[in-house]
Write a protein that holds these residues in place. Structure first.
Motif, PDB file in Angstrom:
ATOM      1  N   ARG A 250       0.780  -1.069  -0.380  1.00  0.00           N
ATOM      2  CA  ARG A 250      -0.248   0.350  -0.004  1.00  0.00           C
ATOM      3  C   ARG A 250       0.816   1.389  -0.223  1.00  0.00           C
ATOM      4  N   GLN A 251       0.246   2.027  -0.154  1.00  0.00           N
ATOM      5  CA  GLN A 251       0.480   3.710  -0.345  1.00  0.00           C
ATOM      6  C   GLN A 251       0.205   4.201   0.553  1.00  0.00           C
ATOM      7  N   PHE A 252       1.106   5.295   1.469  1.00  0.00           N
ATOM      8  CA  PHE A 252       0.799   5.711   2.547  1.00  0.00           C
ATOM      9  C   PHE A 252       1.405   7.336   2.511  1.00  0.00           C
ATOM     10  N   THR A 253       0.683   8.443   2.662  1.00  0.00           N
ATOM     11  CA  THR A 253       1.198  10.046   2.517  1.00  0.00           C
ATOM     12  C   THR A 253       1.115  10.711   3.519  1.00  0.00           C
ATOM     13  N   GLY A 254       1.640  11.636   4.073  1.00  0.00           N
ATOM     14  CA  GLY A 254       1.707  12.381   5.546  1.00  0.00           C
ATOM     15  C   GLY A 254       2.312  13.343   4.825  1.00  0.00           C
ATOM     16  N   THR A 255       2.724  14.166   6.019  1.00  0.00           N
ATOM     17  CA  THR A 255       2.362  16.472   6.176  1.00  0.00           C
ATOM     18  C   THR A 255       3.144  16.259   7.496  1.00  0.00           C
ATOM     19  N   LEU A 256       5.008  17.108   6.744  1.00  0.00           N
ATOM     20  CA  LEU A 256       5.257  17.204   7.836  1.00  0.00           C
ATOM     21  C   LEU A 256       5.556  18.945   7.788  1.00  0.00           C
ATOM     22  N   GLN A 257       5.189  19.671   8.878  1.00  0.00           N
ATOM     23  CA  GLN A 257       5.250  21.146   9.695  1.00  0.00           C
ATOM     24  C   GLN A 257       7.041  21.784   9.544  1.00  0.00           C
ATOM     25  N   VAL A 258       7.841  22.157   9.067  1.00  0.00           N
ATOM     26  CA  VAL A 258       8.794  22.070   9.275  1.00  0.00           C
ATOM     27  C   VAL A 258       9.301  23.184   9.148  1.00  0.00           C
ATOM     28  N   LEU A 259       9.863  23.620  10.689  1.00  0.00           N
ATOM     29  CA  LEU A 259       9.891  25.138  10.939  1.00  0.00           C
ATOM     30  C   LEU A 259      11.536  25.082  10.821  1.00  0.00           C
ATOM     31  N   ILE A 260      12.273  26.214  10.128  1.00  0.00           N
ATOM     32  CA  ILE A 260      13.235  26.003   9.367  1.00  0.00           C
ATOM     33  C   ILE A 260      14.041  27.823  10.155  1.00  0.00           C
ATOM     34  N   ASP A 261      15.306  27.671  11.033  1.00  0.00           N
ATOM     35  CA  ASP A 261      16.040  28.893  11.749  1.00  0.00           C
ATOM     36  C   ASP A 261      16.532  29.846  10.684  1.00  0.00           C
ATOM     37  N   GLU A 262      16.862  30.867  11.324  1.00  0.00           N
ATOM     38  CA  GLU A 262      18.406  31.616  10.080  1.00  0.00           C
ATOM     39  C   GLU A 262      19.512  30.673  10.158  1.00  0.00           C
ATOM     40  N   MET A 263      18.963  29.589  10.698  1.00  0.00           N
ATOM     41  CA  MET A 263      20.764  29.210  10.760  1.00  0.00           C
ATOM     42  C   MET A 263      20.173  27.766   9.676  1.00  0.00           C
ATOM     43  N   GLY A 264      18.992  27.438   8.766  1.00  0.00           N
ATOM     44  CA  GLY A 264      19.398  26.345   8.420  1.00  0.00           C
ATOM     45  C   GLY A 264      18.855  25.284   8.679  1.00  0.00           C
ATOM     46  N   ASN A 265      18.814  25.266  10.430  1.00  0.00           N
ATOM     47  CA  ASN A 265      17.784  24.579  11.222  1.00  0.00           C
ATOM     48  C   ASN A 265      16.932  23.915  10.872  1.00  0.00           C
ATOM     49  N   VAL A 266      16.356  22.617  11.528  1.00  0.00           N
ATOM     50  CA  VAL A 266      14.905  22.863  12.037  1.00  0.00           C
ATOM     51  C   VAL A 266      14.635  22.890  13.551  1.00  0.00           C
ATOM     52  N   ALA A 267      14.115  23.868  13.934  1.00  0.00           N
ATOM     53  CA  ALA A 267      13.913  24.898  14.899  1.00  0.00           C
ATOM     54  C   ALA A 267      12.973  23.342  15.437  1.00  0.00           C
TER      55      ALA A 267
END
Length: 316
Positions: A250-267
């Protein structure tokens, strides 16, 4: 004499196993009968049957009985009782969700509404329990903090900003628990040192929280034409190893909300739509390690909320 006692113990153990198996089979039959009553719209009779199962059954049967008990209460328009029943399920099993295949959209909405309202209190209680375990140097404290982090990552927690600062504190205590557990015997070491380290973590978290509250500038989004979006430098996905052949097809699909800071890191990262229960936790863990070239606005790096769709495709 010893051989006789041993044979008696073996016979007793076998009898106990048989009795447990018989009771389990009887409970499963009773559960099936109660479900038939529910499906035939005999809601009062089904409710009474599920009540009996809650008193007499093992955890697995009791959990399913509790779910169907909610179905009956909603069908009987006993909404307040249904909500209290859902609260009992969430308090006992915070990660539990009704099956989409077995549950109507109406009931799913009610369950999700109650769960969203209750989860912040469950998180705070779980954190308090983990802190108590840490203070008494319980080796299970790290696992309890991991459980709190998993609850904070739950999609139903995304609208609970009141707990947004808690992640830093929990992560700090979790890491401290892992650091001291292998090397600090329960009978030695300085309690004051552990408490000082914990206080330092809390102090850093409080400072970070004050800085975050002082920065009122919102993160840029995709629809902002004045911003150059971030570019992924490292964005690996965890390996998908389905537990069953059916899931693998089966195929599964989801969605992420990723907050990226001013340094390019995932906050921070939040699941706005689950990919798969067996995959979500590892995905969130890996997503926190992603690295981006930061978004730019007027030549200056800026925070950016990036929406990322994740697909698990059928094997082969």
């Amino acid at each position: 004499m010893t051989a006789t006692r041993t044979s008696h113990r073996i016979a007793f153990a076998l009898t106990t196993v048989l009795l447990l198996q018989t009771a389990s089979a009887a409970n499963q039959d009773a559960l099936a009968g109660a479900k038939d009553l529910y499906l035939s719209a005999a809601y009062d009779e089904a409710l009474a049957a599920f009540d009996r199962l809650l008193d007499e059954s093992s955890n697995n049967v009791a959990t399913e009985a509790a779910q169907y008990r909610v179905f009956c209460l909603i069908a009987l328009q006993r909404s307040d009782e249904a909500r209290k029943a859902i609260e009992g399920i969430v308090n006992a099993e915070p990660f539990y969700r009704p099956s989409d295949a077995q549950t109507s959209p109406r009931i799913l909405n009610v369950f999700q509404e109650v769960r969203r309202a209750l989860l912040p209190a469950v998180v705070q209680r779980s954190y308090a329990d983990a802190r108590a375990a840490f203070d008494r140097k319980d080796p299970e404290a790290a696992a309890q903090f991991d459980r709190v982090l998993a609850l904070l990552d739950d999609p139903d927690m995304r609208d609970a900003p009141v707990l947004s600062d808690l992640r830093t504190v929990v992560s700090g205590f979790r890491d401290l628990s892992k650091a001291v557990a292998p090397t600090t015997p329960a009978s030695s070491g300085s309690p004051a040192a552990a408490l000082d380290a914990a206080a330092a973590i809390q102090g850093e978290a409080a400072t970070a929280a004050r800085v975050a509250r002082a920065d009122e500038s919102p993160a840029a989004r995709e629809e902002d034409d004045t911003v150059i979006p971030p570019v992924a430098l490292s964005q690996p996905l965890p390996r998908w190893t389905p537990a069953t052949n059916f899931a693998g097809q089966r195929q599964f699909t989801g969605t992420l909300q990723v907050l990226i800071d001013e340094m390019g890191n995932v906050a921070s990262v939040t699941l706005s739509k689950s990919v798969h229960p067996a995959y979500d936790g590892e995905l969130l863990k890996v997503a926190r390690t992603w690295k981006f070239k930061p978004a730019m606005k007027n030549g200056v790096p800026t925070k950016y909320l990036k929406i990322i769709d994740v697909q698990l495709r059928p094997a082969g």
